[in-house]
Design a protein around this motif. Structure first.
Motif, PDB file in Angstrom:
ATOM      1  N   VAL A 159       0.861  -1.186   0.000  1.00  0.00           N
ATOM      2  CA  VAL A 159       0.000   0.000   0.000  1.00  0.00           C
ATOM      3  C   VAL A 159       0.896   1.234   0.000  1.00  0.00           C
ATOM      4  N   LEU A 160       0.630   2.143  -0.928  1.00  0.00           N
ATOM      5  CA  LEU A 160       1.426   3.358  -1.019  1.00  0.00           C
ATOM      6  C   LEU A 160       0.861   4.451  -0.118  1.00  0.00           C
ATOM      7  N   GLY A 161       1.729   5.373   0.269  1.00  0.00           N
ATOM      8  CA  GLY A 161       1.276   6.541   1.010  1.00  0.00           C
ATOM      9  C   GLY A 161       0.697   7.581   0.068  1.00  0.00           C
ATOM     10  N   LEU A 162       0.099   8.608   0.640  1.00  0.00           N
ATOM     11  CA  LEU A 162      -0.474   9.687  -0.169  1.00  0.00           C
ATOM     12  C   LEU A 162       0.520  10.821  -0.364  1.00  0.00           C
ATOM     13  N   ASN A 163       1.208  11.180   0.683  1.00  0.00           N
ATOM     14  CA  ASN A 163       2.074  12.364   0.671  1.00  0.00           C
ATOM     15  C   ASN A 163       3.502  12.028   0.250  1.00  0.00           C
ATOM     16  N   PRO A 164       4.294  13.043  -0.103  1.00  0.00           N
ATOM     17  CA  PRO A 164       5.714  12.794  -0.378  1.00  0.00           C
ATOM     18  C   PRO A 164       6.370  12.084   0.809  1.00  0.00           C
ATOM     19  N   HIS A 165       7.193  11.095   0.504  1.00  0.00           N
ATOM     20  CA  HIS A 165       7.891  10.326   1.542  1.00  0.00           C
ATOM     21  C   HIS A 165       6.918   9.694   2.537  1.00  0.00           C
ATOM     22  N   LEU A 209       4.897  15.853   6.715  1.00  0.00           N
ATOM     23  CA  LEU A 209       4.382  16.269   5.409  1.00  0.00           C
ATOM     24  C   LEU A 209       2.930  15.856   5.201  1.00  0.00           C
ATOM     25  N   GLY A 210       2.231  15.587   6.283  1.00  0.00           N
ATOM     26  CA  GLY A 210       0.834  15.187   6.181  1.00  0.00           C
ATOM     27  C   GLY A 210       0.522  14.028   7.105  1.00  0.00           C
ATOM     28  N   ASN A 211      -0.719  13.963   7.557  1.00  0.00           N
ATOM     29  CA  ASN A 211      -1.116  12.963   8.546  1.00  0.00           C
ATOM     30  C   ASN A 211      -1.961  11.827   7.992  1.00  0.00           C
ATOM     31  N   GLU A 212      -2.228  11.843   6.700  1.00  0.00           N
ATOM     32  CA  GLU A 212      -3.105  10.811   6.144  1.00  0.00           C
ATOM     33  C   GLU A 212      -2.550   9.403   6.359  1.00  0.00           C
ATOM     34  N   GLU A 213      -1.250   9.247   6.267  1.00  0.00           N
ATOM     35  CA  GLU A 213      -0.652   7.928   6.476  1.00  0.00           C
ATOM     36  C   GLU A 213      -0.885   7.435   7.898  1.00  0.00           C
ATOM     37  N   ILE A 214      -0.726   8.338   8.873  1.00  0.00           N
ATOM     38  CA  ILE A 214      -0.852   7.968  10.284  1.00  0.00           C
ATOM     39  C   ILE A 214      -2.311   7.761  10.676  1.00  0.00           C
ATOM     40  N   ASP A 215      -3.168   8.683  10.231  1.00  0.00           N
ATOM     41  CA  ASP A 215      -4.559   8.681  10.685  1.00  0.00           C
ATOM     42  C   ASP A 215      -5.482   7.782   9.861  1.00  0.00           C
ATOM     43  N   THR A 216      -5.154   7.597   8.589  1.00  0.00           N
ATOM     44  CA  THR A 216      -6.091   6.928   7.692  1.00  0.00           C
ATOM     45  C   THR A 216      -5.565   5.618   7.123  1.00  0.00           C
ATOM     46  N   GLY A 236       3.089  -1.520   4.274  1.00  0.00           N
ATOM     47  CA  GLY A 236       3.131  -0.115   3.912  1.00  0.00           C
ATOM     48  C   GLY A 236       2.769   0.759   5.109  1.00  0.00           C
ATOM     49  N   PRO A 237       2.468   2.030   4.856  1.00  0.00           N
ATOM     50  CA  PRO A 237       2.470   2.695   3.551  1.00  0.00           C
ATOM     51  C   PRO A 237       3.881   3.041   3.082  1.00  0.00           C
ATOM     52  N   PHE A 238       4.134   2.826   1.796  1.00  0.00           N
ATOM     53  CA  PHE A 238       5.435   3.080   1.194  1.00  0.00           C
ATOM     54  C   PHE A 238       5.444   4.420   0.450  1.00  0.00           C
ATOM     55  N   PRO A 239       6.561   5.137   0.505  1.00  0.00           N
ATOM     56  CA  PRO A 239       6.715   6.326  -0.342  1.00  0.00           C
ATOM     57  C   PRO A 239       6.705   5.885  -1.810  1.00  0.00           C
ATOM     58  N   HIS A 265      -5.160   8.165  -9.015  1.00  0.00           N
ATOM     59  CA  HIS A 265      -5.024   7.752 -10.416  1.00  0.00           C
ATOM     60  C   HIS A 265      -3.593   7.852 -10.927  1.00  0.00           C
ATOM     61  N   ASP A 266      -3.035   9.050 -10.934  1.00  0.00           N
ATOM     62  CA  ASP A 266      -1.717   9.227 -11.549  1.00  0.00           C
ATOM     63  C   ASP A 266      -0.599   8.581 -10.747  1.00  0.00           C
ATOM     64  N   GLN A 267      -0.773   8.456  -9.439  1.00  0.00           N
ATOM     65  CA  GLN A 267       0.252   7.793  -8.632  1.00  0.00           C
ATOM     66  C   GLN A 267       0.438   6.349  -9.078  1.00  0.00           C
ATOM     67  N   GLY A 268      -0.647   5.721  -9.500  1.00  0.00           N
ATOM     68  CA  GLY A 268      -0.559   4.347  -9.967  1.00  0.00           C
ATOM     69  C   GLY A 268      -0.327   4.219 -11.454  1.00  0.00           C
ATOM     70  N   LEU A 269      -1.006   5.065 -12.240  1.00  0.00           N
ATOM     71  CA  LEU A 269      -0.969   4.889 -13.692  1.00  0.00           C
ATOM     72  C   LEU A 269       0.300   5.406 -14.352  1.00  0.00           C
TER      73      LEU A 269
END
Length: 346
Positions: free
Chosen positions: A212-218, A225-232, A249-252, A273-277
């Protein structure tokens, strides 16, 4: 179109013709000109013989031979072409038009009807122009959303496939500015479950390993650089791990693909979308496949668009369409094996 005498061991693959002014007809013709394809399966094209004859002549292709069934049954192990419409169509290669959008939808609807009636086993969709198709009967960002609604699925997953390289996306066709808000624990949970189930049922992998990839840089840099990885994201990963799933994951995203880490996993779940495609198309553009996981029917497509700029120039590469055709057949086989195994155990 009824086909009551089909053997359950046979596989009939429906093909929607896509935009008649794009490269869809060309890649279909090139793929099915190889008679080895129809020796294995029965292709059924939903479109019009006049359209295919036009492109066959434009491409100077004498190898493409088709059968136009008129007695209510498909010809086994032959290329079948269903005349979805009989009225004249103005073919203008390389030009988007309302007319071509109308024909795309007619083809798609006819193929869906045969899927519902079990006359075909899977659907391969040639590229459409989403803007040309918009209207009262098609108000969707693309095939994925249309088919999810059409077959009343609770959810679906855009799943890009090239051999053992498989990437799904949590969010699909939405603006970048809406992504962070759209990514909730429930959405990540649903998409991750769809991926794991698909890897088991559609690809025959008993214990899939998923990144599973992260949302934010690194991947958020531990919250800097953002809490989505920790909280979500990470809580959902931990939840799946605690249930015995091989989820990591989550992986950069940049480092993950930079080190070719995707080779260590059966599937990769990207956040948008673009992170994967982008990495997928960079690594597998010529023969990548777009598969819609989570539907009660099997649907694949090539991972490219209408490519108006090269229509009838003989430059369209059919490898992605061919791969989509064969992947659809493979998934049908895997689902049948899964159903048989379930039946035998009951």
């Amino acid at each position: 179109m009824e086909n009551p005498q089909r053997n359950n061991d046979e596989i009939t693959i429906g093909i929607s013709i896509g935009d008649v002014n794009g490269i869809g007809p060309e890649v279909i013709i090139k793929t099915l000109s190889d008679t080895r394809v129809s020796k294995l399966y029965t292709p059924v094209i939903y479109g019009n013989t006049k359209v295919l004859s036009y492109y066959k002549k434009a491409l100077d292709n004498n190898d493409f031979v088709y059968f136009n069934p008129r007695d209510g049954q498909f010809a086994k192990n032959k290329v079948n072409v269903i005349n979805v419409w009989d009225d004249h169509v103005d073919i203008t290669p390389g030009v988007a038009s309302t007319e071509s959008g109308k024909r795309s939808l007619q083809s798609l609807e006819a193929a869906c009807a045969d899927l519902e009636n079990d006359n075909i086993d899977a659907l391969v969709t040639a590229p459409i122009n989403k803007h040309s198709m918009q209207g009262e009967d098609f108000n969707f960002p693309g095939h994925t959303e249309f088919l999810t609604s059409r077959f009343k699925a609770d959810d679906s997953l855009m799943f890009l496939v090239n051999g053992d390289f498989r990437i799904g996306v949590v969010t699909g066709h939405i603006p970048i500015k809406e992504i962070s808000e759209a990514i909730t624990p429930d959405l990540v949970r649903r998409k991750l479950k769809l991926m794991i189930n698909s890897l088991k049922i559609d690809f025959g992998i008993k214990k899939p390993k998923v990144a599973v990839l992260g949302l934010n840089p690194h991947a958020g840099e531990d919250g800097m650089l953002g809490n989505e990885e920790i909280d979500t994201i990470k809580p959902v990963i931990d939840e799946f791990k605690n249930k015995g799933n091989l989820v990591f994951g989550p992986f950069p995203a940049d480092g993950f693909f930079g080190t070719r880490s995707q080779k260590q996993f059966d599937g990769v779940l990207a956040m948008y979308h673009d992170q994967g495609l982008i990495p997928f198309k960079q690594l597998a553009f010529d023969n990548g496949v777009n598969f819609t996981a989570g539907l009660p029917i099997v649907r694949t497509s090539p991972d490219h668009g209408t490519a108006y700029d090269i229509v009838t120039k003989g430059l369209a590469n059919e490898e992605s369409f061919r791969a989509a055709f064969f992947l659809a057949a493979d998934i049908v086989k895997n689902r049948r094996e899964q159903n048989k195994a379930t039946f035998d155990q009951s």
